[in-house]
Design a protein around this motif. Structure first.
Motif, PDB file in Angstrom:
ATOM      1  N   ALA A 286      -7.795  -1.575   0.540  1.00 55.99           N
ATOM      2  CA  ALA A 286      -8.404   0.257   0.915  1.00 55.99           C
ATOM      3  C   ALA A 286      -8.128   1.003   0.740  1.00 55.99           C
ATOM      4  O   ALA A 286      -7.495   0.999  -0.363  1.00 55.99           O
ATOM      5  CB  ALA A 286      -6.793   0.336   2.236  1.00 55.99           C
ATOM      6  N   TYR A 287      -8.972   1.930   0.569  1.00 60.72           N
ATOM      7  CA  TYR A 287      -9.072   3.626  -0.505  1.00 60.72           C
ATOM      8  C   TYR A 287      -9.228   4.178   0.894  1.00 60.72           C
ATOM      9  O   TYR A 287     -10.765   4.412   0.731  1.00 60.72           O
ATOM     10  CB  TYR A 287      -9.998   3.108  -1.399  1.00 60.72           C
ATOM     11  CG  TYR A 287     -10.272   2.208  -2.518  1.00 60.72           C
ATOM     12  CD1 TYR A 287      -9.190   2.333  -3.341  1.00 60.72           C
ATOM     13  CD2 TYR A 287     -10.624   1.158  -2.094  1.00 60.72           C
ATOM     14  CE1 TYR A 287      -8.657   1.312  -4.373  1.00 60.72           C
ATOM     15  CE2 TYR A 287     -10.604   0.024  -3.348  1.00 60.72           C
ATOM     16  CZ  TYR A 287     -10.276   0.007  -4.331  1.00 60.72           C
ATOM     17  OH  TYR A 287      -9.764  -0.615  -5.534  1.00 60.72           O
ATOM     18  N   VAL A 288      -8.848   4.560   1.545  1.00 60.41           N
ATOM     19  CA  VAL A 288      -8.737   5.736   2.736  1.00 60.41           C
ATOM     20  C   VAL A 288      -7.941   7.188   3.151  1.00 60.41           C
ATOM     21  O   VAL A 288      -6.344   6.327   2.585  1.00 60.41           O
ATOM     22  CB  VAL A 288      -8.232   4.720   4.177  1.00 60.41           C
ATOM     23  CG1 VAL A 288      -8.661   5.504   5.875  1.00 60.41           C
ATOM     24  CG2 VAL A 288      -9.450   3.243   4.133  1.00 60.41           C
ATOM     25  N   THR A 289      -8.335   7.635   3.072  1.00 64.16           N
ATOM     26  CA  THR A 289      -8.426   9.182   3.199  1.00 64.16           C
ATOM     27  C   THR A 289      -8.373   9.676   4.727  1.00 64.16           C
ATOM     28  O   THR A 289      -7.165  10.072   5.334  1.00 64.16           O
ATOM     29  CB  THR A 289      -8.805  10.695   2.860  1.00 64.16           C
ATOM     30  OG1 THR A 289     -10.208  10.530   3.023  1.00 64.16           O
ATOM     31  CG2 THR A 289      -8.311   9.651   1.031  1.00 64.16           C
ATOM     32  N   ASP A 290      -9.279   8.904   5.626  1.00 61.23           N
ATOM     33  CA  ASP A 290      -9.493   9.990   6.904  1.00 61.23           C
ATOM     34  C   ASP A 290      -9.998   8.636   8.001  1.00 61.23           C
ATOM     35  O   ASP A 290     -11.070   7.883   7.429  1.00 61.23           O
ATOM     36  CB  ASP A 290     -10.297  10.807   7.257  1.00 61.23           C
ATOM     37  CG  ASP A 290     -10.485  11.124   8.520  1.00 61.23           C
ATOM     38  OD1 ASP A 290     -10.003   9.765   9.518  1.00 61.23           O
ATOM     39  OD2 ASP A 290     -11.273  12.200   8.710  1.00 61.23           O
TER      40      ASP A 290
ATOM     41  N   SER B  30       0.586  -1.430   0.449  1.00 65.84           N
ATOM     42  CA  SER B  30      -0.026   0.214   0.212  1.00 65.84           C
ATOM     43  C   SER B  30       0.671   1.288   0.255  1.00 65.84           C
ATOM     44  O   SER B  30       2.066   0.975   0.333  1.00 65.84           O
ATOM     45  CB  SER B  30      -0.897   0.218   1.429  1.00 65.84           C
ATOM     46  OG  SER B  30       0.331   0.557   2.215  1.00 65.84           O
ATOM     47  N   THR B  31       0.434   2.490   0.113  1.00 73.36           N
ATOM     48  CA  THR B  31       0.951   3.640  -0.482  1.00 73.36           C
ATOM     49  C   THR B  31       0.093   4.586   1.440  1.00 73.36           C
ATOM     50  O   THR B  31      -0.323   5.934   1.019  1.00 73.36           O
ATOM     51  CB  THR B  31       0.491   3.896  -1.418  1.00 73.36           C
ATOM     52  OG1 THR B  31      -1.356   4.928  -1.345  1.00 73.36           O
ATOM     53  CG2 THR B  31       0.826   4.160  -2.431  1.00 73.36           C
ATOM     54  N   ARG B  32       0.466   3.535   1.960  1.00 72.33           N
ATOM     55  CA  ARG B  32       0.114   4.344   3.464  1.00 72.33           C
ATOM     56  C   ARG B  32       1.039   5.427   3.430  1.00 72.33           C
ATOM     57  O   ARG B  32       2.231   5.171   4.241  1.00 72.33           O
ATOM     58  CB  ARG B  32       0.257   3.222   4.891  1.00 72.33           C
ATOM     59  CG  ARG B  32      -0.150   3.367   5.872  1.00 72.33           C
ATOM     60  CD  ARG B  32      -0.551   2.234   6.775  1.00 72.33           C
ATOM     61  NE  ARG B  32      -1.462   2.042   8.179  1.00 72.33           N
ATOM     62  CZ  ARG B  32      -1.724   2.003   9.090  1.00 72.33           C
ATOM     63  NH1 ARG B  32      -1.048   0.423   8.413  1.00 72.33           N
ATOM     64  NH2 ARG B  32      -2.562   2.260   9.613  1.00 72.33           N
ATOM     65  N   GLY B  33       0.490   6.624   4.082  1.00 74.24           N
ATOM     66  CA  GLY B  33       1.416   7.567   4.226  1.00 74.24           C
ATOM     67  C   GLY B  33       0.416   9.308   4.537  1.00 74.24           C
ATOM     68  O   GLY B  33      -1.243   9.731   4.386  1.00 74.24           O
ATOM     69  N   VAL B  34       0.873   9.900   3.446  1.00 77.60           N
ATOM     70  CA  VAL B  34       0.429  12.109   3.692  1.00 77.60           C
ATOM     71  C   VAL B  34      -0.780  11.613   2.900  1.00 77.60           C
ATOM     72  O   VAL B  34      -2.311  11.939   3.004  1.00 77.60           O
ATOM     73  CB  VAL B  34       1.358  12.541   3.309  1.00 77.60           C
ATOM     74  CG1 VAL B  34       1.115  13.716   3.102  1.00 77.60           C
ATOM     75  CG2 VAL B  34       3.186  12.421   4.183  1.00 77.60           C
ATOM     76  N   PHE B  35      -0.783  10.586   2.053  1.00 75.34           N
ATOM     77  CA  PHE B  35      -2.121  10.927   1.086  1.00 75.34           C
ATOM     78  C   PHE B  35      -3.250   9.630   1.283  1.00 75.34           C
ATOM     79  O   PHE B  35      -3.829   9.985   0.612  1.00 75.34           O
ATOM     80  CB  PHE B  35      -1.614  10.509  -0.721  1.00 75.34           C
ATOM     81  CG  PHE B  35      -0.519  11.824  -1.172  1.00 75.34           C
ATOM     82  CD1 PHE B  35      -0.722  12.835  -1.527  1.00 75.34           C
ATOM     83  CD2 PHE B  35       0.944  12.014  -1.326  1.00 75.34           C
ATOM     84  CE1 PHE B  35       0.109  14.066  -1.348  1.00 75.34           C
ATOM     85  CE2 PHE B  35       1.535  12.703  -1.492  1.00 75.34           C
ATOM     86  CZ  PHE B  35       1.240  14.318  -2.133  1.00 75.34           C
ATOM     87  N   GLY B  36      -3.018   9.580   2.421  1.00 75.57           N
ATOM     88  CA  GLY B  36      -4.072   8.154   2.831  1.00 75.57           C
ATOM     89  C   GLY B  36      -3.964   6.410   2.334  1.00 75.57           C
ATOM     90  O   GLY B  36      -2.813   6.309   2.799  1.00 75.57           O
ATOM     91  N   PHE B  37      -4.570   5.729   2.633  1.00 75.25           N
ATOM     92  CA  PHE B  37      -4.130   4.812   3.308  1.00 75.25           C
ATOM     93  C   PHE B  37      -5.193   3.963   2.084  1.00 75.25           C
ATOM     94  O   PHE B  37      -6.004   3.385   1.593  1.00 75.25           O
ATOM     95  CB  PHE B  37      -4.447   3.525   4.358  1.00 75.25           C
ATOM     96  CG  PHE B  37      -4.103   2.368   4.047  1.00 75.25           C
ATOM     97  CD1 PHE B  37      -2.773   1.913   4.056  1.00 75.25           C
ATOM     98  CD2 PHE B  37      -4.915   1.689   5.600  1.00 75.25           C
ATOM     99  CE1 PHE B  37      -3.044   0.483   4.298  1.00 75.25           C
ATOM    100  CE2 PHE B  37      -4.546   0.086   5.912  1.00 75.25           C
ATOM    101  CZ  PHE B  37      -2.939  -0.584   5.527  1.00 75.25           C
ATOM    102  N   VAL B  38      -3.982   4.037   0.438  1.00 80.38           N
ATOM    103  CA  VAL B  38      -4.300   2.960  -0.325  1.00 80.38           C
ATOM    104  C   VAL B  38      -3.619   1.574  -0.771  1.00 80.38           C
ATOM    105  O   VAL B  38      -2.527   1.754  -1.050  1.00 80.38           O
ATOM    106  CB  VAL B  38      -4.167   3.855  -1.663  1.00 80.38           C
ATOM    107  CG1 VAL B  38      -5.158   3.667  -3.101  1.00 80.38           C
ATOM    108  CG2 VAL B  38      -5.225   5.294  -1.408  1.00 80.38           C
ATOM    109  N   GLY B  39      -4.390   0.684  -0.723  1.00 83.30           N
ATOM    110  CA  GLY B  39      -3.627  -0.495  -1.436  1.00 83.30           C
ATOM    111  C   GLY B  39      -4.456  -1.809  -0.539  1.00 83.30           C
ATOM    112  O   GLY B  39      -5.304  -1.485  -0.514  1.00 83.30           O
ATOM    113  N   TYR B  40      -3.536  -2.917  -0.234  1.00 83.06           N
ATOM    114  CA  TYR B  40      -3.768  -3.666   0.006  1.00 83.06           C
ATOM    115  C   TYR B  40      -3.616  -3.803   1.759  1.00 83.06           C
ATOM    116  O   TYR B  40      -2.108  -3.982   2.375  1.00 83.06           O
ATOM    117  CB  TYR B  40      -3.449  -5.056  -0.394  1.00 83.06           C
ATOM    118  CG  TYR B  40      -4.153  -5.421  -1.465  1.00 83.06           C
ATOM    119  CD1 TYR B  40      -5.218  -5.993  -2.038  1.00 83.06           C
ATOM    120  CD2 TYR B  40      -3.700  -4.724  -2.254  1.00 83.06           C
ATOM    121  CE1 TYR B  40      -6.035  -6.588  -2.692  1.00 83.06           C
ATOM    122  CE2 TYR B  40      -4.173  -5.229  -3.225  1.00 83.06           C
ATOM    123  CZ  TYR B  40      -5.331  -5.370  -3.686  1.00 83.06           C
ATOM    124  OH  TYR B  40      -5.696  -6.286  -5.434  1.00 83.06           O
TER     125      TYR B  40
END
Length: 139
Positions: free
Chosen positions: A94-98, A73-83
């Motif tokens: 996950a397609y999470v921004t908040d 995933s890209t868990r970080g500043v722009f959100g949590f997107v990935g597995y």
């Protein structure tokens, strides 16, 4: 005319330094929409559609991201997107921004998706109506 100022030798390292941030920003989630029996996850340059016909449960899950491990995933500043992997839940997309506004969607196929709409209550009411399922209390 050159948009860059300073020695040309610093341009390459600066571009390399900022390239990952630009890529992550490009992959980030911009919003969600529901229409034609689908959840649409709006990205910067495209949209990801998820068919809601197999949805069996939708529930608020504000603690799910805190209790999960990032798998890919890209868990970080722009959100949590990935597995991610959640104990007792397994792998989910996950397609999470908040994270505090997370909503868990469970599908008949076993697929699990977590999103974070601006208003989880309104989102859940819409999803439940579109998918024709009963609302759930929590994950």
């Amino acid at each position: 005319f050159s948009p860059m100022r300073g020695p040309a030798a610093t341009a390459g390292p600066l571009l390399l330094l900022h390239a990952p941030s630009a890529l992550l920003g490009f992959l980030s989630v911009r919003g969600y929409a529901v229409g034609d029996g689908r959840l649409i996850i709006q990205r910067l340059g495209w949209a990801t559609g998820i068919e809601l016909s197999g949805l069996v449960e939708a529930s608020p899950a504000p603690e799910i991201v805190k209790r999960s491990w990032a798998v890919w995933s890209t868990r970080g500043v722009f959100g949590f997107v990935g597995y991610a992997y959640g104990t007792g839940l397994g792998v989910y997309r996950a397609y999470v921004t908040d994270p505090g506004k997370a909503v868990l969607l469970r599908f008949r196929s076993g697929k699990r998706v977590v999103v974070s709409p601006d208003s989880p209550a309104e989102f859940l009411a819409t999803i439940v109506a579109v998918a024709g399922i009963k609302p759930a209390d929590g994950p």
